[in-house]
Design a protein around this motif. Structure first.
Motif, PDB file in Angstrom:
ATOM      1  N   GLY A  11      20.626 -32.140  23.167  1.00 14.37           N
ATOM      2  CA  GLY A  11      19.640 -32.174  22.102  1.00 14.37           C
ATOM      3  C   GLY A  11      19.857 -31.126  21.032  1.00 14.37           C
ATOM      4  O   GLY A  11      19.139 -31.086  20.059  1.00 14.37           O
ATOM      5  N   PHE A  12      20.819 -30.230  21.216  1.00  9.48           N
ATOM      6  CA  PHE A  12      21.119 -29.241  20.188  1.00  9.48           C
ATOM      7  C   PHE A  12      22.617 -28.961  20.209  1.00  9.48           C
ATOM      8  O   PHE A  12      23.295 -29.235  21.186  1.00  9.48           O
ATOM      9  CB  PHE A  12      20.301 -27.960  20.355  1.00  9.48           C
ATOM     10  N   HIS A  61      17.261 -29.394  15.970  1.00 11.59           N
ATOM     11  CA  HIS A  61      17.564 -30.463  16.928  1.00 11.59           C
ATOM     12  C   HIS A  61      18.326 -31.603  16.253  1.00 11.59           C
ATOM     13  O   HIS A  61      18.045 -31.961  15.114  1.00 11.59           O
ATOM     14  CB  HIS A  61      16.259 -31.008  17.511  1.00 11.59           C
TER      15      HIS A  61
END
Length: 116
Positions: free
Chosen positions: A31-32, A24
């Motif tokens: 978020g990624f 992450h």
């Protein structure tokens, strides 16, 4: 932590890194990190292999990595000197951050021998 959804083998592998705190990043989309499928489809990584080799090349792949076949294809097309090193009991994502699986000795020796 909520269980990851079961999808195809490659997506499952990526999710075990990017969809959890392990991979992450707070500034990444969703978020990624992600890469456009279109960008990946348009990139033909083997088109320029002849410009890289005959310089020394070390291909490193996990024995369970979804990407192992790509390394094997590139190895076949590359000129000597070349080496394909398969890391036992490793997926592609394991070679990002699983320091017990990353072949540091192999990498160090390759760079010492190849960058003289």
């Amino acid at each position: 932590m909520e269980a990851l959804p079961k999808t195809d083998r490659i997506t499952n592998e990526w999710n075990r890194f990017y969809a959890v705190p392990r991979g992450h990043h707070p500034n990444a989309r969703g978020g990624f990190t992600t890469t456009s499928n279109l960008a990946m489809m348009q990139f033909k990584c083997l088109d320029y292999i002849d410009e890289i080799s005959p310089r020394p090349i070390l291909f490193v792949a996990g024995d369970h990595a979804h990407s192992r076949s790509f390394s094997e294809k590139a190895y076949e097309k590359a000129a000597e000197p070349k080496e394909l090193y398969i890391v036992p009991d490793a997926e592609h994502i394991d070679l990002y951050d699983q320091v017990d699986k990353i072949p540091f000795d192999k990498l160090e020796n390759f760079f010492k021998d190849s960058l003289k």
